[in-house]
Motif scaffolding. Structure first.
Motif, PDB file in Angstrom:
ATOM      1  N   THR A 267      -5.019  63.605  20.081  1.00 31.75           N
ATOM      2  CA  THR A 267      -6.467  63.494  19.900  1.00 31.75           C
ATOM      3  C   THR A 267      -6.981  62.209  20.538  1.00 31.75           C
ATOM      4  O   THR A 267      -7.997  62.210  21.250  1.00 31.75           O
ATOM      5  N   LEU A 268      -6.293  61.107  20.296  1.00 29.79           N
ATOM      6  CA  LEU A 268      -6.694  59.828  20.873  1.00 29.79           C
ATOM      7  C   LEU A 268      -6.599  59.866  22.403  1.00 29.79           C
ATOM      8  O   LEU A 268      -7.443  59.297  23.102  1.00 29.79           O
ATOM      9  N   LEU A 269      -5.594  60.567  22.918  1.00 30.58           N
ATOM     10  CA  LEU A 269      -5.466  60.704  24.367  1.00 30.58           C
ATOM     11  C   LEU A 269      -6.695  61.397  24.951  1.00 30.58           C
ATOM     12  O   LEU A 269      -7.194  61.012  26.016  1.00 30.58           O
ATOM     13  N   GLY A 270      -7.197  62.431  24.270  1.00 26.74           N
ATOM     14  CA  GLY A 270      -8.406  63.098  24.731  1.00 26.74           C
ATOM     15  C   GLY A 270      -9.598  62.157  24.770  1.00 26.74           C
ATOM     16  O   GLY A 270     -10.443  62.230  25.673  1.00 26.74           O
ATOM     17  N   MET A 271      -9.671  61.247  23.816  1.00 26.12           N
ATOM     18  CA  MET A 271     -10.752  60.263  23.799  1.00 26.12           C
ATOM     19  C   MET A 271     -10.645  59.319  24.994  1.00 26.12           C
ATOM     20  O   MET A 271     -11.658  58.948  25.604  1.00 26.12           O
ATOM     21  N   LEU A 272      -9.427  58.940  25.350  1.00 27.58           N
ATOM     22  CA  LEU A 272      -9.239  58.052  26.502  1.00 27.58           C
ATOM     23  C   LEU A 272      -9.561  58.782  27.798  1.00 27.58           C
ATOM     24  O   LEU A 272     -10.103  58.174  28.741  1.00 27.58           O
ATOM     25  N   ASP A 273      -9.210  60.075  27.873  1.00 33.80           N
ATOM     26  CA  ASP A 273      -9.599  60.878  29.038  1.00 33.80           C
ATOM     27  C   ASP A 273     -11.102  60.766  29.265  1.00 33.80           C
ATOM     28  O   ASP A 273     -11.567  60.517  30.382  1.00 33.80           O
ATOM     29  N   ARG A 274     -11.859  60.972  28.203  1.00 39.54           N
ATOM     30  CA  ARG A 274     -13.325  60.992  28.307  1.00 39.54           C
ATOM     31  C   ARG A 274     -13.875  59.601  28.590  1.00 39.54           C
ATOM     32  O   ARG A 274     -14.832  59.451  29.372  1.00 39.54           O
ATOM     33  N   ALA A 275     -13.309  58.589  27.966  1.00 42.03           N
ATOM     34  CA  ALA A 275     -13.818  57.227  28.163  1.00 42.03           C
ATOM     35  C   ALA A 275     -13.713  56.814  29.629  1.00 42.03           C
ATOM     36  O   ALA A 275     -14.662  56.250  30.198  1.00 42.03           O
ATOM     37  N   ILE A 276     -12.589  57.114  30.261  1.00 40.36           N
ATOM     38  CA  ILE A 276     -12.426  56.757  31.669  1.00 40.36           C
ATOM     39  C   ILE A 276     -13.337  57.609  32.541  1.00 40.36           C
ATOM     40  O   ILE A 276     -13.959  57.119  33.495  1.00 40.36           O
ATOM     41  N   GLU A 277     -13.443  58.893  32.215  1.00 42.66           N
ATOM     42  CA  GLU A 277     -14.323  59.783  32.984  1.00 42.66           C
ATOM     43  C   GLU A 277     -15.765  59.281  32.941  1.00 42.66           C
ATOM     44  O   GLU A 277     -16.453  59.234  33.970  1.00 42.66           O
ATOM     45  N   LEU A 278     -16.232  58.904  31.768  1.00 39.34           N
ATOM     46  CA  LEU A 278     -17.595  58.392  31.619  1.00 39.34           C
ATOM     47  C   LEU A 278     -17.794  57.091  32.396  1.00 39.34           C
ATOM     48  O   LEU A 278     -18.846  56.869  33.015  1.00 39.34           O
ATOM     49  N   THR A 279     -16.772  56.239  32.371  1.00 38.21           N
ATOM     50  CA  THR A 279     -16.898  54.939  33.025  1.00 38.21           C
ATOM     51  C   THR A 279     -16.875  55.076  34.537  1.00 38.21           C
ATOM     52  O   THR A 279     -17.621  54.384  35.247  1.00 38.21           O
ATOM     53  N   VAL A 280     -16.047  55.977  35.054  1.00 37.45           N
ATOM     54  CA  VAL A 280     -16.033  56.222  36.501  1.00 37.45           C
ATOM     55  C   VAL A 280     -17.404  56.716  36.958  1.00 37.45           C
ATOM     56  O   VAL A 280     -17.941  56.264  37.979  1.00 37.45           O
ATOM     57  N   ALA A 281     -17.996  57.633  36.203  1.00 39.12           N
ATOM     58  CA  ALA A 281     -19.326  58.136  36.547  1.00 39.12           C
ATOM     59  C   ALA A 281     -20.361  57.016  36.487  1.00 39.12           C
ATOM     60  O   ALA A 281     -21.276  56.941  37.329  1.00 39.12           O
ATOM     61  N   HIS A 282     -20.225  56.127  35.507  1.00 35.83           N
ATOM     62  CA  HIS A 282     -21.177  55.030  35.326  1.00 35.83           C
ATOM     63  C   HIS A 282     -21.124  54.061  36.509  1.00 35.83           C
ATOM     64  O   HIS A 282     -22.176  53.689  37.053  1.00 35.83           O
ATOM     65  N   VAL A 283     -19.935  53.633  36.911  1.00 34.88           N
ATOM     66  CA  VAL A 283     -19.832  52.634  37.985  1.00 34.88           C
ATOM     67  C   VAL A 283     -20.183  53.230  39.346  1.00 34.88           C
ATOM     68  O   VAL A 283     -20.528  52.498  40.282  1.00 34.88           O
ATOM     69  N   ARG A 284     -20.094  54.548  39.468  1.00 33.03           N
ATOM     70  CA  ARG A 284     -20.511  55.195  40.719  1.00 33.03           C
ATOM     71  C   ARG A 284     -22.033  55.299  40.818  1.00 33.03           C
ATOM     72  O   ARG A 284     -22.590  55.401  41.910  1.00 33.03           O
ATOM     73  N   LEU A 285     -22.688  55.250  39.666  1.00 37.50           N
ATOM     74  CA  LEU A 285     -24.150  55.404  39.624  1.00 37.50           C
ATOM     75  C   LEU A 285     -24.877  54.075  39.672  1.00 37.50           C
ATOM     76  O   LEU A 285     -25.874  53.926  40.398  1.00 37.50           O
ATOM     77  N   ARG A 286     -24.391  53.091  38.900  1.00 38.83           N
ATOM     78  CA  ARG A 286     -25.090  51.810  38.789  1.00 38.83           C
ATOM     79  C   ARG A 286     -24.887  50.956  40.033  1.00 38.83           C
ATOM     80  O   ARG A 286     -23.801  50.915  40.618  1.00 38.83           O
ATOM     81  N   LYS A 287     -25.946  50.246  40.420  1.00 43.58           N
ATOM     82  CA  LYS A 287     -25.897  49.389  41.602  1.00 43.58           C
ATOM     83  C   LYS A 287     -26.127  47.933  41.220  1.00 43.58           C
ATOM     84  O   LYS A 287     -26.856  47.619  40.279  1.00 43.58           O
ATOM     85  N   GLN A 288     -25.486  47.056  41.991  1.00 40.11           N
ATOM     86  CA  GLN A 288     -25.650  45.616  41.801  1.00 40.11           C
ATOM     87  C   GLN A 288     -25.459  44.942  43.153  1.00 40.11           C
ATOM     88  O   GLN A 288     -24.523  45.290  43.902  1.00 40.11           O
ATOM     89  N   PHE A 289     -26.344  44.035  43.482  1.00 36.43           N
ATOM     90  CA  PHE A 289     -26.297  43.345  44.776  1.00 36.43           C
ATOM     91  C   PHE A 289     -26.277  44.336  45.943  1.00 36.43           C
ATOM     92  O   PHE A 289     -25.585  44.153  46.950  1.00 36.43           O
TER      93      PHE A 289
END
Length: 305
Positions: A166-188
């Protein structure tokens, strides 16, 4: 030694992902927190419709793999329901689920559920859950127990292993969400994913997640084959899962920034509802201590060695 699960189990896990998404997905945990007494009605019918309670993870290898895949899918959506504990229900007791508890202040995330529960300690002492205290954060509640017997040693490894899935599934999602976030957000003038420092952090998190993936599959094989080392392997898996969760969630929160701690983001809900899995029945230090006491100077065998 088999370090993967069958295609049928994987397909069952994908079907569970789709069914849980259709039932509400990320909103399930939010609805349950708003109305804690709705946990059973929100999730129970979906799991029953999937045939979850017909799985036999104790004596059927295919059923064990399907149960693990289901737990991983439940973790992906942070499903507000003790799926692993329900799947591990003992067959010789008239109960609906089993929780592993510590010897002191036994607690579990089963608040607001009407189902019948048994509890087991690491030493195999089983008890009926006869009552519980007030509902705390993430549905954690202190339990009132009535001892039954000391025949639960074989139960502990199964519950701990499925919880780690169950915890592994949570880590799957956490990384998936973060990859999507850093691909979307811009800085400099460029996306966060273009920065080398961000790439290094995500790599560290993914190494932890993928390593836990392999260890979870190995432990599932160990439990399924009735290995004499199954409990030690399950404790080692739990230690690795907690360590991986600390690194993955730290990286994901850092890369999300302050918004990662707000209820508007799915990561916040994942992180909060991962806490019972990471802290109960014992946290990282206690898990290390228990594992060290059990293996002594002999050490671990298999992948954990």
């Amino acid at each position: 030694m088999i370090l993967d699960i069958s295609e049928d189990a994987k397909e069952f896990g994908r079907e569970a992902l789709r069914a849980l998404e259709a039932a509400g997905g990320d909103s399930l945990v939010q609805q349950a927190e708003a109305k804690p007494d709705s946990r059973e009605s929100l999730v129970g019918p979906v799991l029953a419709g999937l045939g979850a309670w017909e799985l036999d993870p104790r004596t059927d290898a295919d059923g064990l793999e399907a149960a693990a895949a289901l737990c991983r899918s439940a973790g992906y959506w942070a499903v507000p329901y003790p799926v692993a504990e329900r799947l591990a229900a003992p067959t010789d007791l008239d109960v609906d689920g089993l929780v592993v508890v510590s010897d002191i202040r036994a607690s579990a995330a089963i608040g607001e559920l009407e189902t019948r529960w048994a509890a087991v300690t690491l030493d195999g002492v089983r008890s009926h859950v006869t009552g519980h205290g007030a509902n705390g954060p993430a549905f954690v509640t202190e339990l009132q127990l009535s001892p039954i017997d000391e025949n639960g040693t074989g139960d502990v490894a199964l519950v701990l292993t499925l919880q780690c899935w169950t915890l592994l599934g949570m880590l799957d999602r956490a990384i998936e969400l973060t990859v999507a976030h850093v691909r979307l957000r811009k800085q400099f003038g460029q996306t966060l994913s273009a920065f080398q420092g961000v790439q290094f952090q995500l790599t560290d998190a993914e190494v932890e997640r993928s390593g836990l993936d392999i260890l979870a599959k190995y432990t599932l094989w160990s439990v399924g084959t009735g290995s004499a080392d199954a409990l030690e392997d399950a404790l080692a898996l739990r230690m690795s899962a907690i360590e991986a969760a600390e690194i993955v969630f730290r990286v994901c929160h850092q890369l999300h920034g302050a918004v990662g701690f707000c209820n508007e983001t799915t990561l916040s809900w994942l992180s909060r509802y991962s806490q019972p899995l990471r802290r109960l029945p014992f946290g990282l230090s206690a898990t290390r201590d228990l594992l060290t006491r059990r293996v002594g100077g002999a050490g671990l065998r298999g992948l954990f060695g």
